[in-house]
Motif scaffolding. Structure first.
Motif, PDB file in Angstrom:
ATOM      1  N   PHE A   1      39.964  52.633  32.202  1.00 24.52           N
ATOM      2  CA  PHE A   1      40.580  51.659  33.093  1.00 24.52           C
ATOM      3  C   PHE A   1      42.047  51.557  32.715  1.00 24.52           C
ATOM      4  O   PHE A   1      42.383  51.317  31.565  1.00 24.52           O
ATOM      5  CB  PHE A   1      39.885  50.297  32.936  1.00 24.52           C
ATOM      6  CG  PHE A   1      40.267  49.282  33.982  1.00 24.52           C
ATOM      7  CD1 PHE A   1      39.502  49.144  35.135  1.00 24.52           C
ATOM      8  CD2 PHE A   1      41.369  48.467  33.827  1.00 24.52           C
ATOM      9  CE1 PHE A   1      39.822  48.199  36.105  1.00 24.52           C
ATOM     10  CE2 PHE A   1      41.710  47.533  34.784  1.00 24.52           C
ATOM     11  CZ  PHE A   1      40.929  47.392  35.927  1.00 24.52           C
ATOM     12  N   LYS A   2      42.932  51.767  33.697  1.00 24.54           N
ATOM     13  CA  LYS A   2      44.369  51.630  33.474  1.00 24.54           C
ATOM     14  C   LYS A   2      44.889  50.495  34.334  1.00 24.54           C
ATOM     15  O   LYS A   2      44.698  50.498  35.565  1.00 24.54           O
ATOM     16  CB  LYS A   2      45.116  52.922  33.840  1.00 24.54           C
ATOM     17  CG  LYS A   2      44.853  54.094  32.922  1.00 24.54           C
ATOM     18  CD  LYS A   2      45.712  55.281  33.358  1.00 24.54           C
ATOM     19  CE  LYS A   2      45.526  56.477  32.448  1.00 24.54           C
ATOM     20  NZ  LYS A   2      46.357  57.634  32.877  1.00 24.54           N
ATOM     21  N   ALA A   3      45.525  49.529  33.701  1.00 22.69           N
ATOM     22  CA  ALA A   3      46.058  48.380  34.424  1.00 22.69           C
ATOM     23  C   ALA A   3      47.542  48.221  34.134  1.00 22.69           C
ATOM     24  O   ALA A   3      47.960  48.307  32.978  1.00 22.69           O
ATOM     25  CB  ALA A   3      45.316  47.106  34.017  1.00 22.69           C
ATOM     26  N   GLU A   4      48.331  48.005  35.168  1.00 23.50           N
ATOM     27  CA  GLU A   4      49.765  47.784  35.025  1.00 23.50           C
ATOM     28  C   GLU A   4      50.047  46.290  35.124  1.00 23.50           C
ATOM     29  O   GLU A   4      49.807  45.670  36.161  1.00 23.50           O
ATOM     30  CB  GLU A   4      50.538  48.540  36.110  1.00 23.50           C
ATOM     31  CG  GLU A   4      50.362  50.048  36.038  1.00 23.50           C
ATOM     32  CD  GLU A   4      51.088  50.779  37.144  1.00 23.50           C
ATOM     33  OE1 GLU A   4      51.796  50.105  37.927  1.00 23.50           O
ATOM     34  OE2 GLU A   4      50.948  52.009  37.229  1.00 23.50           O
ATOM     35  N   VAL A   5      50.527  45.719  34.034  1.00 25.84           N
ATOM     36  CA  VAL A   5      50.715  44.275  33.947  1.00 25.84           C
ATOM     37  C   VAL A   5      52.200  43.971  33.854  1.00 25.84           C
ATOM     38  O   VAL A   5      52.877  44.416  32.919  1.00 25.84           O
ATOM     39  CB  VAL A   5      49.985  43.700  32.696  1.00 25.84           C
ATOM     40  CG1 VAL A   5      50.137  42.194  32.643  1.00 25.84           C
ATOM     41  CG2 VAL A   5      48.511  44.106  32.713  1.00 25.84           C
TER      42      VAL A   5
END
Length: 338
Positions: free
Chosen positions: A280-284
């Motif tokens: 899972f890749k999340a851009e915060v």
């Protein structure tokens, strides 16, 4: 809420020179372990030199300048280097004279101090606090990197590597503070999903290898063969097959000069990298907390139903126009139907 990270520049003696301005920064932690600073021709003043330090105080984002690239097409100068973690990956742990392997023992931070002091004189300082965790005896892989050796030691007892730069004073040089920290599981309270309005990609791989046939030393019928099988819970066992028939996915691992012990150890490492996994890749871009490599968080995609609760294995920190965005990559191996 933290929406601005200040990156500073220090000279070769780690004396602070000031805040970097009018630059874009991209830092990877956990994979390439390097950084790139982008500066427009019009903003370049020559103040950054080889061997200088670029860092953000009291976190892991930083490293030493080691490369320059200039592009007349984009009218930009790129300044690059290894991060602190990357530098640990460029040192090798050698066996003691007369020994086949390097063996370590003692309290975690004491072990880290002994290993790091062999390689670096004064840049890295290991925490003086005791973790209370004692390693009786552990054999490290032959000629492994300092980073891999430390990671193996800490992983074995549920700890992670904590790295942060401590800015120096007018009279004292800055330094990189290192210590062993217990791994924390935030997956019950920290979840990135559509609810948080973050950009993400989610992957659930069920095509992983579950039967690895390891071929070692010997010829033809005399060749050493070890069968490794993934179990339903994600563990790996020798000579006990769980997935059969249409569910079996097999592959050969050829390590032609390996004795049985080495073949087994390397086969396990190979299968762990090839078996079922989730990612899972999340851009915060609204950073309230900066979660460290090794701790666990969760990601959920309500559309596909993919849920991932795994350790953070990689981070990308990007600063553009003073605004920070952090991309978290979480993932790991799983059972066939996890």
């Amino acid at each position: 809420m933290v929406n601005r990270y200040e990156f500073q520049l220090a000279d070769r003696n780690r004396r602070e020179l000031g805040i970097l301005q009018n630059v874009d920064i991209d830092i990877n932690i956990g994979n390439s372990n390097d950084f790139e600073v982008t500066i427009l021709f019009e903003q370049w003043d020559g103040s950054i030199k080889e061997g200088y330090y670029i860092y953000s105080n009291h976190n892991e984002y930083g490293g030493i300048v080691g490369e320059f690239k200039s592009s007349t097409k984009t009218r930009e100068i790129f300044v690059r280097g290894y991060t602190w973690r990357g530098m640990l990956g460029k040192k090798i742990i050698r066996p003691d004279p007369g020994e086949d392997y390097r063996v370590v023992k003692g309290e975690l931070n004491e072990i880290l101090r002994d290993l790091i002091n062999e390689q670096y004189e004064d840049l890295f300082e290991v925490s003086g606090e005791s973790t209370g965790v004692i390693i009786g005896s552990m054999q490290l892989d032959r000629y492994c990197t300092l980073l891999d050796g430390i990671t193996k030691i800490l992983d074995s007892v549920g700890y992670r590597l904590d790295i942060r730069y401590v800015t120096g004073t007018r009279w004292e040089a800055g330094y990189v503070l290192i210590g062993a920290e217990k791994i924390q599981d935030h997956s019950e309270t920290i979840e990135y999903s559509q609810d948080g309005y973050v950009e993400f990609t989610a992957t659930k791989n069920y095509r992983g290898i579950n039967h690895l046939i390891c071929l070692g030393k010997g010829e033809l019928k005399d060749r050493k063969v070890i069968d490794l099988y993934v179990q339903e819970d994600g563990s790996i066992e020798k000579d006990r097959q769980h997935y059969k028939g249409i569910e079996e996915i097999a592959e050969i691992y050829d390590y032609s000069n390996a004795e049985e012990d080495e073949l087994y150890k390397k086969g396990i490492e190979k299968l762990k990298n090839e078996m079922n996994s989730s990612e899972f890749k999340a851009e915060v871009d609204e950073v309230e907390e900066d979660w460290p490599i090794g701790d666990s968080i969760s990601g959920r995609d309500y559309i596909s139903g993919i849920e991932v609760s795994q350790p953070i294995i990689e981070k990308n920190c990007t600063v553009k126009d003073g605004e920070i965005e952090i991309e978290y990559k979480i993932g790991g191996r799983e059972g066939q139907y996890a």
